[in-house]
Design a protein around this motif. Structure first.
Motif, PDB file in Angstrom:
ATOM      1  N   ALA A   9     -65.720  62.116-152.821  1.00  0.00           N
ATOM      2  CA  ALA A   9     -66.624  63.256-152.575  1.00  0.00           C
ATOM      3  C   ALA A   9     -66.757  63.498-151.071  1.00  0.00           C
ATOM      4  O   ALA A   9     -66.678  64.641-150.610  1.00  0.00           O
ATOM      5  N   ALA A  10     -66.931  62.434-150.301  1.00  0.00           N
ATOM      6  CA  ALA A  10     -67.049  62.575-148.848  1.00  0.00           C
ATOM      7  C   ALA A  10     -65.760  63.143-148.254  1.00  0.00           C
ATOM      8  O   ALA A  10     -65.796  64.025-147.392  1.00  0.00           O
ATOM      9  N   ALA A  11     -64.613  62.661-148.732  1.00  0.00           N
ATOM     10  CA  ALA A  11     -63.322  63.164-148.242  1.00  0.00           C
ATOM     11  C   ALA A  11     -63.142  64.643-148.565  1.00  0.00           C
ATOM     12  O   ALA A  11     -62.466  65.362-147.826  1.00  0.00           O
ATOM     13  N   ALA A  12     -63.771  65.102-149.636  1.00  0.00           N
ATOM     14  CA  ALA A  12     -63.690  66.510-150.034  1.00  0.00           C
ATOM     15  C   ALA A  12     -64.738  67.367-149.328  1.00  0.00           C
ATOM     16  O   ALA A  12     -64.863  68.559-149.623  1.00  0.00           O
ATOM     17  N   GLY A  13     -65.514  66.767-148.430  1.00  0.00           N
ATOM     18  CA  GLY A  13     -66.541  67.510-147.706  1.00  0.00           C
ATOM     19  C   GLY A  13     -67.834  67.663-148.468  1.00  0.00           C
ATOM     20  O   GLY A  13     -68.647  68.534-148.167  1.00  0.00           O
ATOM     21  N   THR A  65     -77.831  63.213-154.722  1.00  0.00           N
ATOM     22  CA  THR A  65     -78.134  64.383-153.919  1.00  0.00           C
ATOM     23  C   THR A  65     -77.104  64.471-152.802  1.00  0.00           C
ATOM     24  O   THR A  65     -76.254  63.576-152.656  1.00  0.00           O
ATOM     25  N   SER A  66     -77.188  65.523-152.036  1.00  0.00           N
ATOM     26  CA  SER A  66     -76.306  65.705-150.886  1.00  0.00           C
ATOM     27  C   SER A  66     -76.694  64.698-149.811  1.00  0.00           C
ATOM     28  O   SER A  66     -77.883  64.471-149.578  1.00  0.00           O
ATOM     29  N   ALA A  67     -75.720  64.111-149.157  1.00  0.00           N
ATOM     30  CA  ALA A  67     -75.992  63.033-148.197  1.00  0.00           C
ATOM     31  C   ALA A  67     -76.969  63.449-147.108  1.00  0.00           C
ATOM     32  O   ALA A  67     -77.805  62.649-146.696  1.00  0.00           O
ATOM     33  N   ALA A  68     -76.882  64.664-146.645  1.00  0.00           N
ATOM     34  CA  ALA A  68     -77.765  65.114-145.567  1.00  0.00           C
ATOM     35  C   ALA A  68     -78.940  65.928-146.089  1.00  0.00           C
ATOM     36  O   ALA A  68     -79.696  66.491-145.306  1.00  0.00           O
ATOM     37  N   GLY A  69     -79.117  65.962-147.402  1.00  0.00           N
ATOM     38  CA  GLY A  69     -80.144  66.821-147.978  1.00  0.00           C
ATOM     39  C   GLY A  69     -81.349  66.073-148.493  1.00  0.00           C
ATOM     40  O   GLY A  69     -81.444  64.845-148.407  1.00  0.00           O
ATOM     41  N   GLY A  70     -82.264  66.846-149.038  1.00  0.00           N
ATOM     42  CA  GLY A  70     -83.472  66.289-149.624  1.00  0.00           C
ATOM     43  C   GLY A  70     -83.261  65.941-151.092  1.00  0.00           C
ATOM     44  O   GLY A  70     -82.124  65.872-151.568  1.00  0.00           O
ATOM     45  N   PRO A  82     -72.336  72.115-152.097  1.00  0.00           N
ATOM     46  CA  PRO A  82     -70.995  71.520-152.124  1.00  0.00           C
ATOM     47  C   PRO A  82     -70.949  70.188-152.895  1.00  0.00           C
ATOM     48  O   PRO A  82     -70.048  69.967-153.707  1.00  0.00           O
ATOM     49  N   ALA A  83     -71.924  69.320-152.653  1.00  0.00           N
ATOM     50  CA  ALA A  83     -71.936  68.029-153.355  1.00  0.00           C
ATOM     51  C   ALA A  83     -72.175  68.212-154.846  1.00  0.00           C
ATOM     52  O   ALA A  83     -71.515  67.580-155.680  1.00  0.00           O
ATOM     53  N   GLY A  84     -73.124  69.067-155.194  1.00  0.00           N
ATOM     54  CA  GLY A  84     -73.414  69.305-156.609  1.00  0.00           C
ATOM     55  C   GLY A  84     -72.247  69.934-157.342  1.00  0.00           C
ATOM     56  O   GLY A  84     -71.921  69.537-158.469  1.00  0.00           O
ATOM     57  N   ALA A  85     -71.589  70.907-156.708  1.00  0.00           N
ATOM     58  CA  ALA A  85     -70.432  71.554-157.332  1.00  0.00           C
ATOM     59  C   ALA A  85     -69.279  70.559-157.492  1.00  0.00           C
ATOM     60  O   ALA A  85     -68.595  70.547-158.525  1.00  0.00           O
ATOM     61  N   TRP A  86     -69.090  69.700-156.492  1.00  0.00           N
ATOM     62  CA  TRP A  86     -68.038  68.689-156.591  1.00  0.00           C
ATOM     63  C   TRP A  86     -68.331  67.738-157.759  1.00  0.00           C
ATOM     64  O   TRP A  86     -67.432  67.418-158.538  1.00  0.00           O
ATOM     65  N   MET A  87     -69.577  67.328-157.894  1.00  0.00           N
ATOM     66  CA  MET A  87     -69.944  66.444-159.001  1.00  0.00           C
ATOM     67  C   MET A  87     -69.720  67.117-160.351  1.00  0.00           C
ATOM     68  O   MET A  87     -69.204  66.495-161.278  1.00  0.00           O
ATOM     69  N   GLN A  88     -70.116  68.371-160.476  1.00  0.00           N
ATOM     70  CA  GLN A  88     -69.932  69.087-161.742  1.00  0.00           C
ATOM     71  C   GLN A  88     -68.463  69.102-162.145  1.00  0.00           C
ATOM     72  O   GLN A  88     -68.130  68.955-163.319  1.00  0.00           O
ATOM     73  N   ALA A  89     -67.583  69.282-161.173  1.00  0.00           N
ATOM     74  CA  ALA A  89     -66.152  69.396-161.454  1.00  0.00           C
ATOM     75  C   ALA A  89     -65.436  68.061-161.604  1.00  0.00           C
ATOM     76  O   ALA A  89     -64.441  67.971-162.331  1.00  0.00           O
ATOM     77  N   ASN A  90     -65.933  67.019-160.945  1.00  0.00           N
ATOM     78  CA  ASN A  90     -65.140  65.794-160.822  1.00  0.00           C
ATOM     79  C   ASN A  90     -65.764  64.506-161.321  1.00  0.00           C
ATOM     80  O   ASN A  90     -65.053  63.510-161.469  1.00  0.00           O
TER      81      ASN A  90
END
Length: 146
Positions: A9-13, A65-70, A82-90
């Motif tokens: 996930a981190a590598a994908a931004g 949650t997103s690493a830099a988010g609440g 971006p993190a949530g969408a990546w999780m939904q897909a992967n």
């Protein structure tokens, strides 16, 4: 699998952080009671599990949650980040399945929680993903010999 998921996930931004994972019986009781105080009992039943009923108590659920988010519930819809969408897909590729998808409250008994994923393992998660069922629907189907 969790380490690989976070690394990829981190590598994908879309870097992730864990908000909540295992909860003891006492912690789940406190969590649920906090939702009752905040929203009332009926609303709390849709937003939080009563003690003894939480996937977190199994030690297999993770709230992300997103690493830099609440907190993920502070977003309008964490799945659109971006993190949530990546999780939904992967997430399923790493053994994690969304427990409470949008529009499935009648089956899951809980409101949409795009941050709450339950770990099964990679083959079972792939089977759940392919089935199109919620995790609860999948487990019920398998339990009834389906």
């Amino acid at each position: 699998d969790l380490a690989a998921l976070r690394k990829d996930a981190a590598a994908a931004g879309a870097p992730l952080k864990i908000v909540s994972a295992y909860r003891s019986y006492a912690t789940q009781a406190s969590t649920f009671n906090g939702w009752v105080r905040q929203s009332g009992y009926s609303a709390a039943l849709l937003a939080s599990a009563r003690r003894g009923h939480s996937e977190h108590q199994l030690g297999t659920a993770v709230d992300f949650t997103s690493a830099a988010g609440g907190a993920p519930w502070s977003y309008r819809d964490w799945a659109t980040t971006p993190a949530g969408a990546w999780m939904q897909a992967n997430a399923w590729r790493y053994g994690f399945v969304l427990s409470y998808p949008r529009g499935a409250t009648a089956t899951t008994c809980y409101q949409y929680e795009p941050w709450h994923f339950r770990y099964f393992d990679r083959p079972i998660a792939a089977d759940i993903e392919a089935s199109g069922l919620t995790t609860r629907g999948y487990l019920w189907d398998r339990g009834s010999g389906g």
